[in-house]
Design a protein around this motif. Structure first.
Motif, PDB file in Angstrom:
ATOM      1  N   LYS A   1       0.824  -1.213   0.000  1.00 30.25           N
ATOM      2  CA  LYS A   1       0.000   0.000   0.000  1.00 30.25           C
ATOM      3  C   LYS A   1       0.858   1.262   0.000  1.00 30.25           C
ATOM      4  O   LYS A   1       0.490   2.260  -0.613  1.00 30.25           O
ATOM      5  CB  LYS A   1      -0.974  -0.003   1.178  1.00 30.25           C
ATOM      6  N   MET A   2       2.020   1.212   0.650  1.00 29.73           N
ATOM      7  CA  MET A   2       2.895   2.383   0.631  1.00 29.73           C
ATOM      8  C   MET A   2       3.482   2.595  -0.763  1.00 29.73           C
ATOM      9  O   MET A   2       3.680   3.742  -1.190  1.00 29.73           O
ATOM     10  CB  MET A   2       4.017   2.219   1.662  1.00 29.73           C
ATOM     11  N   LEU A   3       3.735   1.517  -1.499  1.00 29.15           N
ATOM     12  CA  LEU A   3       4.187   1.650  -2.886  1.00 29.15           C
ATOM     13  C   LEU A   3       3.109   2.327  -3.730  1.00 29.15           C
ATOM     14  O   LEU A   3       3.416   3.134  -4.617  1.00 29.15           O
ATOM     15  CB  LEU A   3       4.528   0.269  -3.465  1.00 29.15           C
ATOM     16  N   ALA A   4       1.839   2.002  -3.471  1.00 30.66           N
ATOM     17  CA  ALA A   4       0.736   2.636  -4.201  1.00 30.66           C
ATOM     18  C   ALA A   4       0.680   4.136  -3.911  1.00 30.66           C
ATOM     19  O   ALA A   4       0.485   4.962  -4.827  1.00 30.66           O
ATOM     20  CB  ALA A   4      -0.583   1.971  -3.837  1.00 30.66           C
ATOM     21  N   LEU A   5       0.849   4.527  -2.636  1.00 30.73           N
ATOM     22  CA  LEU A   5       0.834   5.953  -2.295  1.00 30.73           C
ATOM     23  C   LEU A   5       2.020   6.676  -2.928  1.00 30.73           C
ATOM     24  O   LEU A   5       1.898   7.819  -3.383  1.00 30.73           O
ATOM     25  CB  LEU A   5       0.850   6.128  -0.776  1.00 30.73           C
ATOM     26  N   ILE A   6       3.179   6.017  -2.942  1.00 29.34           N
ATOM     27  CA  ILE A   6       4.359   6.630  -3.574  1.00 29.34           C
ATOM     28  C   ILE A   6       4.091   6.869  -5.061  1.00 29.34           C
ATOM     29  O   ILE A   6       4.466   7.906  -5.615  1.00 29.34           O
ATOM     30  CB  ILE A   6       5.596   5.728  -3.372  1.00 29.34           C
ATOM     31  N   LEU A   7       3.424   5.912  -5.714  1.00 27.50           N
ATOM     32  CA  LEU A   7       3.075   6.069  -7.131  1.00 27.50           C
ATOM     33  C   LEU A   7       2.176   7.280  -7.343  1.00 27.50           C
ATOM     34  O   LEU A   7       2.398   8.086  -8.274  1.00 27.50           O
ATOM     35  CB  LEU A   7       2.376   4.803  -7.631  1.00 27.50           C
ATOM     36  N   ILE A   8       1.150   7.452  -6.484  1.00 25.80           N
ATOM     37  CA  ILE A   8       0.238   8.595  -6.618  1.00 25.80           C
ATOM     38  C   ILE A   8       0.985   9.909  -6.422  1.00 25.80           C
ATOM     39  O   ILE A   8       0.785  10.877  -7.167  1.00 25.80           O
ATOM     40  CB  ILE A   8      -0.921   8.466  -5.601  1.00 25.80           C
ATOM     41  N   VAL A   9       1.876   9.959  -5.440  1.00 26.00           N
ATOM     42  CA  VAL A   9       2.627  11.184  -5.160  1.00 26.00           C
ATOM     43  C   VAL A   9       3.552  11.533  -6.325  1.00 26.00           C
ATOM     44  O   VAL A   9       3.572  12.681  -6.804  1.00 26.00           O
ATOM     45  CB  VAL A   9       3.442  11.027  -3.853  1.00 26.00           C
ATOM     46  N   ILE A  10       4.320  10.550  -6.815  1.00 25.43           N
ATOM     47  CA  ILE A  10       5.281  10.814  -7.894  1.00 25.43           C
ATOM     48  C   ILE A  10       4.562  11.262  -9.169  1.00 25.43           C
ATOM     49  O   ILE A  10       4.945  12.259  -9.805  1.00 25.43           O
ATOM     50  CB  ILE A  10       6.139   9.560  -8.165  1.00 25.43           C
ATOM     51  N   CYS A  11       3.502  10.537  -9.532  1.00 25.50           N
ATOM     52  CA  CYS A  11       2.767  10.892 -10.755  1.00 25.50           C
ATOM     53  C   CYS A  11       2.107  12.265 -10.630  1.00 25.50           C
ATOM     54  O   CYS A  11       2.062  13.040 -11.597  1.00 25.50           O
ATOM     55  CB  CYS A  11       1.723   9.830 -11.072  1.00 25.50           C
ATOM     56  N   GLY A  12       1.588  12.564  -9.452  1.00 22.97           N
ATOM     57  CA  GLY A  12       0.961  13.864  -9.238  1.00 22.97           C
ATOM     58  C   GLY A  12       1.933  15.010  -9.398  1.00 22.97           C
ATOM     59  O   GLY A  12       1.625  16.029 -10.033  1.00 22.97           O
TER      60      GLY A  12
END
Length: 489
Positions: free
Chosen positions: A182-193
């Motif tokens: 789940k932390m990898l998913a949040l990191i993906l959202i942050v980086i893409c944003g």
């Protein structure tokens, strides 16, 4: 020969009379951090951005401040709970601390509200949200049938219930793995944003003029806080499972503070990422903010986000099931719940009866419900219960000054937390009274109808002891070594 009478509730068959039969301290620092992060990060960050903005009157600046303040309040609460957990490292968390500081009746009201309303309702909300995201890829562009969502929600509750009754190690492994995912998913959202923000020629207008929308009133701010605090819910996880933690006096403060700090930073970054791509109106009108965001930013692999959200909620729900079992266990050991609930499985050393009970109650809550309203009602109740817990810390500071406290919070922080919880409890009642809040209070007070006859006066129900004995044999469970609390007498 005369027939042997069934043993009484205090004389249950004990197959482990010669064994040290109790919970084992198996959780290290990494496990504890994963339990806190995994318990916090679940449905909230994917559901609550809608509610926070909605009650903040689409005021982006106020909404971001509420997310930051929610993290600050959670950290202040975590500091208070770290003192209680390190000084009194027993299962049950807030319930045990309220009993120690304020007495049996407040503690019984506390556990009654938690095990029959707040935590099961929260677990049901998470299970329904899991079902929403897990089935979304199969119903692209169409709403998922309500019956299917309920079936999936019930299935995940019982799968996790079975895992928790079979092995503590398996439960810990699930928590650790799903927390990393789940932390990898949040990191993906942050980086893409932030990549989208860098690609644009200018910062979106609603971020440049963040406070341009109308300001919400006190009741709306309180309700917006409920949404934010719901997303931060779970920061007190270690207090519930203190009897499973290695060196709790050191690890509870260290892991709680580390985890809450990391989650607060990620929540702010994720919200900024959402607002970089979507307007406030789009966020409020979206039933699944992260999915709408994914379709806009990574359309070719947008399915990754609903899968990641489902994984996130599954891990969070696993931690909640684990904690709720410990709460039931603590209430039983203190005499506020039937003795069967505190028994351990003779082979797996898991809290099978406590976990089964909490799973059954959560299953009852899996009904069609509007999640934003539901989070408000148990957020309202939680503010009262959280205030009671921190009040217990203040009382214990003066009543038991010589209690060994490996960690001590700055006392004004505790008073500040009590004031915040008091505001969150009273503001909706005074400025925007709703009949549901009255029902929540009535439900808490109804616990006295059970407490006085069955706990205070120890009224016994006919055949209850025999039923307990048969259930003990059926579930293959035995009593733990009773923890004698000198203050409970």
């Amino acid at each position: 020969m005369p027939e042997r009478e069934a043993p009484t509730d205090h004389e249950q068959i004990d197959h482990t009379a010669n064994k040290n039969f109790s919970l084992k301290r198996n959780l290290g620092i990494f496990d504890c951090i994963c339990f806190v992060v995994g318990s916090i990060v679940g449905a909230g960050i994917f559901v609550s951005p809608t509610g926070v903005l909605q009650y903040a009157q689409l005021n982006v600046g106020v909404a971001l401040c509420i997310w930051a303040a929610g993290g600050a309040i959670s950290m202040m609460g975590a500091l208070c709970y770290a003192e209680l957990g390190s000084a009194l490292p027993y299962a049950g968390g807030e319930y045990y601390h309220v009993k120690r500081g304020l007495g049996h009746l407040p503690a019984f009201i506390y556990i009654w509200t938690l095990i029959l309303f707040i935590l099961p309702a929260s677990n049901a909300a998470r299970a329904l949200t899991f079902a929403e995201y897990a089935t979304r890829p199969f119903y692209s562009g169409c709403p998922t049938p309500e019956l299917l969502k309920k079936i999936v929600a019930l299935a995940v509750l019982w799968i996790l219930g079975i895992i928790n009754t079979k092995s503590t190690k398996a439960t810990t492994w699930v928590q650790n793995v799903f927390t990393v995912l789940k932390m990898l998913a949040l990191i993906l959202i942050v980086i893409c944003g932030f990549k989208e923000l860098a690609r644009k020629m200018e910062i979106p207008g609603h971020l440049q003029n963040a406070f341009s929308s109308p300001d919400p009133n006190a009741a709306q701010i309180a309700e917006s806080f409920f949404q934010s605090l719901y997303a931060y819910g779970g920061w007190n996880a270690l207090n519930y499972i203190a009897e499973d933690i290695k060196n709790p006096s050191k690890n509870i403060p260290l892991c709680t503070i580390t985890a809450v700090s990391a989650v607060t930073a990620f929540y702010l970054l994720v919200n900024i990422s959402y607002l970089t791509v979507l307007t406030p109106k789009e966020i409020v009108s979206s039933a699944a903010v992260s999915v709408t965001w994914a379709v806009r930013v990574i359309p070719t692999v947008a399915w990754i986000i609903p899968v990641s959200v489902a994984i996130s909620i599954f891990g969070s729900l696993n931690g909640d099931v684990f904690m709720l079992g410990r709460l039931n266990y603590a209430g039983s050991k203190e005499g506020h719940l039937p003795s069967l609930i505190s028994m351990l499985h003779v082979n797996h050393l898991t809290l099978a009866p406590a976990t089964v009970l909490s799973t059954i109650i959560a299953s009852v809550f899996v009904i069609p419900s509007e999640l934003i309203s539901l989070t408000n009602y148990f957020g309202f109740s939680s503010s009262l219960l959280g205030g009671l817990t921190v009040t217990s810390l203040i009382v214990l500071r003066y009543r038991e000054p010589n209690l060994h406290r490996p960690y001590k919070v700055f006392l004004p922080v505790a008073f500040g937390v009590v004031l915040v919880y008091t505001f969150l409890f009273l503001a909706p009642i005074i400025q925007s009274p709703k009949v549901q809040y009255f029902y929540a209070l009535l439900f808490m007070l109804s616990s006295m109808l059970i407490y006085f006859p069955f706990v205070h006066f120890k009224l016994r129900i006919p055949y209850f002891d025999a039923i307990t004995c048969h259930l003990q044999l059926l579930m293959e469970v035995a009593p733990t070594n009773i923890f004698e609390d000198p203050k409970s007498q």
